[in-house]
Design an enzyme around this catalytic site. Structure first.
Site, PDB file in Angstrom:
ATOM      1  CB  ALA A  40       6.971  -2.103   6.450  1.00 12.92           C
ATOM      2  N   GLY A  64       7.233   2.964   4.777  1.00 10.49           N
ATOM      3  CA  GLY A  64       8.529   2.585   4.224  1.00 10.49           C
ATOM      4  C   GLY A  64       8.688   2.966   2.773  1.00 10.49           C
TER       5      GLY A  64
END
Length: 255
Positions: A62, A107
């Site tokens: 992320a 992520g």
């Protein structure tokens, strides 16, 4: 600027995340990824391949620049947005293949876990380093990793936050194939095989596996039998069986 590119060729949808230098996920990227899936959900697509632009990273996590201002409510909301997109990938009717080349962290690994299977280059690097930031994997990592490779190994990976190689990922059962060639090309080879099969059969098989894995065996078998029966009412079943008996390639109907 478009950060997620969608290309459709011969019933294969290619989704490419293109955010230099490491294809980090932020709110806009997640939104565009979700929209790309919506744009193909009702079209004549047999397989989806997700990759990252360049060779440095599939997705290196992320965008941490979004984290400093997070509090309890905004942090939970951020997780739910990411989870909803990745759950959409997991539940997508057609198979979704992750073509991994480079860093696949945080992520990015959670995105790969939401795909049906994963093909990676030998030089790829994996990890869930969130604990190094004082947080935990929040886009499904604590749940999907344990279900895929077992609780003990998942805890070791998540608690330590350490990186690991493609060879180790293959040994753990996290990825299904390592290649010296382009993982995107290998993913295309698998997509070409899958698209020759009955599209409804593949769709129902995915649904049976994804739904049945969380059911007691007896209920999973009941689900399997019900789906088998439903497929027996389709033109694809009649064509597949007839083609086999006539020793020719089947010509399945498209959606």
């Amino acid at each position: 600027m478009n950060k997620v590119h969608l290309l459709i060729e011969d019933q294969i949808a290619f989704i490419t995340i293109d955010v230099p230098p490491v294809n980090a996920l932020n709110e806009e990227v997640l939104h565009q990824l979700s929209k790309a899936l919506d744009d193909i959900s009702n079209s004549e697509i047999d397989v989806v391949i997700i990759s990252g632009a360049g060779k440095k990273a599939f997705v290196a996590g992320a965008d941490i620049r979004e984290f400093p201002t997070l509090n309890k409510d905004t942090g939970e909301a951020l997780c739910r947005r990411g989870q909803s997109v990745f759950t959409k990938i997991e539940g997508f009717p057609q198979p979704v293949i992750a073509a991994i080349d480079g860093f696949t962290l945080g992520g990015g690994l959670e995105l790969a876990l939401a795909c049906d299977f994963r093909i990676a280059s030998k030089s790829s690097t994996f990890g869930l380093p969130e604990v190094k930031l004082g947080i935990l994997p929040g886009y499904g990592g604590t749940q999907r990793l344990a279900r895929l490779i077992g609780i003990g190994k998942a805890k070791q990976i998540i608690y330590s936050g350490e990186f690991f190689t493609a060879e180790e990922a293959f040994k753990f059962g996290l990825i299904e194939e390592i290649t010296d060639e382009s993982p995107l090309e290998k993913a295309k080879e698998w997509a070409e095989k899958i698209k020759q099969r009955g599209p409804l059969a593949v769709e129902f098989a995915k649904k049976a596996i994804n739904t049945g894995i969380d059911l007691p065996l007896e209920e999973g078998l009941e689900l399997e039998a019900r789906f088998f029966g439903e497929l027996c009412e389709t033109a694809d079943k009649n064509e597949g069986v007839t083609a086999f008996l006539e020793k020719r390639q089947p010509k399945f109907l498209k959606r």
